[in-house]
Write an enzyme that holds these catalytic residues in place. Structure first.
Site, mmCIF file in Angstrom:
data_model
loop_
_atom_site.group_PDB
_atom_site.id
_atom_site.type_symbol
_atom_site.label_atom_id
_atom_site.label_comp_id
_atom_site.label_asym_id
_atom_site.label_seq_id
_atom_site.Cartn_x
_atom_site.Cartn_y
_atom_site.Cartn_z
ATOM 1 N N LYS A 212 20.948 2.309 -4.541
ATOM 2 C CA LYS A 212 21.448 0.971 -5.007
ATOM 3 C C LYS A 212 22.578 0.494 -4.866
ATOM 4 O O LYS A 212 23.698 1.144 -4.536
ATOM 5 C CB LYS A 212 21.650 1.361 -6.704
ATOM 6 N N ILE B 5 4.531 5.945 -4.228
ATOM 7 C CA ILE B 5 5.667 6.472 -4.965
ATOM 8 C C ILE B 5 5.259 7.520 -6.013
ATOM 9 O O ILE B 5 4.407 6.868 -6.776
ATOM 10 C CB ILE B 5 6.962 5.311 -5.420
ATOM 11 N N ALA C 92 5.334 9.306 -9.276
ATOM 12 C CA ALA C 92 5.640 8.898 -10.736
ATOM 13 C C ALA C 92 6.711 9.325 -11.271
ATOM 14 O O ALA C 92 7.874 8.740 -11.779
ATOM 15 C CB ALA C 92 4.503 8.679 -11.859
ATOM 16 N N HIS D 236 21.770 -2.974 -8.427
ATOM 17 C CA HIS D 236 21.975 -1.802 -9.631
ATOM 18 C C HIS D 236 22.037 -2.597 -10.928
ATOM 19 O O HIS D 236 21.728 -2.169 -11.984
ATOM 20 C CB HIS D 236 23.186 -1.137 -9.182
ATOM 21 N N GLY E 203 10.112 11.422 -10.586
ATOM 22 C CA GLY E 203 11.231 11.520 -9.448
ATOM 23 C C GLY E 203 12.318 12.130 -9.813
ATOM 24 O O GLY E 203 12.376 12.664 -11.374
ATOM 25 N N LEU E 204 13.363 12.513 -9.302
ATOM 26 C CA LEU E 204 14.499 13.341 -9.646
ATOM 27 C C LEU E 204 15.779 12.117 -9.862
ATOM 28 O O LEU E 204 15.920 11.344 -8.866
ATOM 29 C CB LEU E 204 14.934 14.282 -8.911
ATOM 30 N N GLY E 205 16.023 12.145 -11.031
ATOM 31 C CA GLY E 205 17.511 11.152 -11.178
ATOM 32 C C GLY E 205 18.722 12.009 -10.829
ATOM 33 O O GLY E 205 18.745 13.361 -11.001
ATOM 34 N N ASP F 168 16.062 9.805 -6.647
ATOM 35 C CA ASP F 168 16.739 8.311 -7.008
ATOM 36 C C ASP F 168 18.235 8.565 -6.960
ATOM 37 O O ASP F 168 18.814 9.536 -7.646
ATOM 38 C CB ASP F 168 16.221 8.088 -8.454
ATOM 39 N N TYR G 52 27.083 6.788 -7.906
ATOM 40 C CA TYR G 52 27.029 8.007 -8.384
ATOM 41 C C TYR G 52 28.193 8.907 -7.730
ATOM 42 O O TYR G 52 28.432 10.169 -8.231
ATOM 43 C CB TYR G 52 25.675 8.745 -8.510
ATOM 44 N N GLY H 198 0.778 -1.270 0.003
ATOM 45 C CA GLY H 198 0.101 0.059 0.106
ATOM 46 C C GLY H 198 0.773 1.197 -0.020
ATOM 47 O O GLY H 198 0.252 2.340 -0.221
#
Ligand code: A2P
Length: 317
Positions: free
Chosen positions: A77, A12, A14, A110, A16-18, A43, A48, A9
């Site tokens: 990730k 999120i 739809a 990942h 998002g920020l990469g 995200d 990164y 339930g």
């Protein structure tokens, strides 16, 4: 904006920020701006190499009262060098420390690729390990343990195709809750979307704008430019918006998550505002018609002489 629902339930956003390719020195400000603009889904990933600065931005956003922790949905990730089950908790704790968080909303494997423990990148095959040495099923058990410990709320995978998901589902106690893959109109991955829907695996589209800012070494010489695509330009014209916004809206409208990266305040706003565009059925059909199975990230960057991974083994086996 559409929101997707996990099996328990939880929701999120739809869009998002990469944060892949968002450089240290700019990513913190981008995250601060994004939260102010209204982004709630961020995200991230260990690899990164910018999670420290993002963590600082979260702290500032909390201190300034812009949002509280529960308002945000934060993903990270597990990098390829941490697939050994005993390394998984260490890895998530490194991300949690950098992000200055007690828990992640979502943690993903990942890549279905194992490095030798401790090897972040390797130019030759010696830094890699065959996946049989670190079976995904065992890595996954360690991911499940993170949920039991309360370190992460949801777990999933990234860059998995249908056979790899199917295999994992056979042994998993927690069926993967998300698959994050490259996706845009040139790579609609309709079969994978259908498989994910059928198995209640949510789906996130990465590189939705074609990842135009990645390094030259990862780029083909004759890549298509989706911003110059005639169909996308004409649909964008109909709505007086940028083609990037049609790309984002298309992903949202077909029921997936989408994580466009930007470090520019006006583009961050534009991208989030894509949710407000209404595409007609005819426009959706026109965009759907662009699918040609084209990957910007073709996976060849994992190939090494005498190595264990090929683009073919990644995407087709
Ligand atoms: P910038 O960060 O300067 O905004 P992807 O999400 O597929 O990886 O694509 C990211 C690339 O797209 C970056 O170069 C980013 O640049 C650019 N970009 C992001 N949003 C927009 C937009 N609304 N219009 C044009 N380019 C954009």
């Amino acid at each position: 904006m559409n929101r997707l629902t996990f099996r328990n339930g939880d929701k999120i956003d739809a869009i998002g920020l990469g944060t892949w390719k968002s450089e240290p020195g700019e990513v913190g400000q981008a995250v601060r701006d994004a939260i102010k603009i209204g982004y709630r889904h961020i995200d991230c990933a260990w690899i990164y190499q910018n999670e420290n600065e993002i963590g600082q931005a979260f702290q500032e956003a909390f201190a300034d009262g812009d949002v509280s922790r529960e308002d945000l949905f934060i993903t990270s990730k597990l990098w390829n060098s941490f697939h050994a089950p005993q390394d998984v908790e260490k890895a998530v704790r490194e991300s949690l420390d950098a992000l200055q968080l007690d828990y992640l909303d979502l943690y993903l494997i990942h890549w279905p690729i194992a490095h030798q423990p401790g090897v972040v990148f390797s130019e030759d095959a010696s830094g890699f390990a065959p996946i049989e040495d670190y079976p995904i099923a065992d890595t996954w058990k360690a991911m499940e343990a993170l949920v039991d410990k309360g370190l992460v709320k949801h777990i999933g995978v990234s860059n998995f195709n249908i056979p790899k998901l199917q295999k994992l589902i056979e042994t998993a106690k927690i069926i993967p809750e998300m698959n994050q893959v490259e996706s845009h109109p040139l790579l609609a991955q309709n079969d994978l979307v259908q498989f994910c829907n059928d198995n209640q695996v949510l789906y996130t589209a990465y590189s939705p704008l074609g990842s135009r800012d990645r390094s030259a070494g990862m780029k083909g010489s004759d890549e298509p430019d989706m911003f110059e695509n005639e169909v996308l330009k004409s649909v964008a014209n109909n709505h007086g918006v940028h083609p990037a916004q049609i790309l984002i809206k298309w992903a949202e409208a077909r029921g997936t998550c989408v994580i466009p990266k930007s470090v520019n305040p006006s583009r961050l706003k534009q991208n989030l505002a894509s949710a407000e565009i209404e595409l007609s059925e005819d426009e959706m059909n026109q965009v759907n018609g662009l699918d040609k199975g084209y990957r910007f990230l073709d996976g060849k960057f994992w190939e090494r002489d005498g190595g264990y991974y090929t683009a073919e083994s990644l995407w087709n086996n």
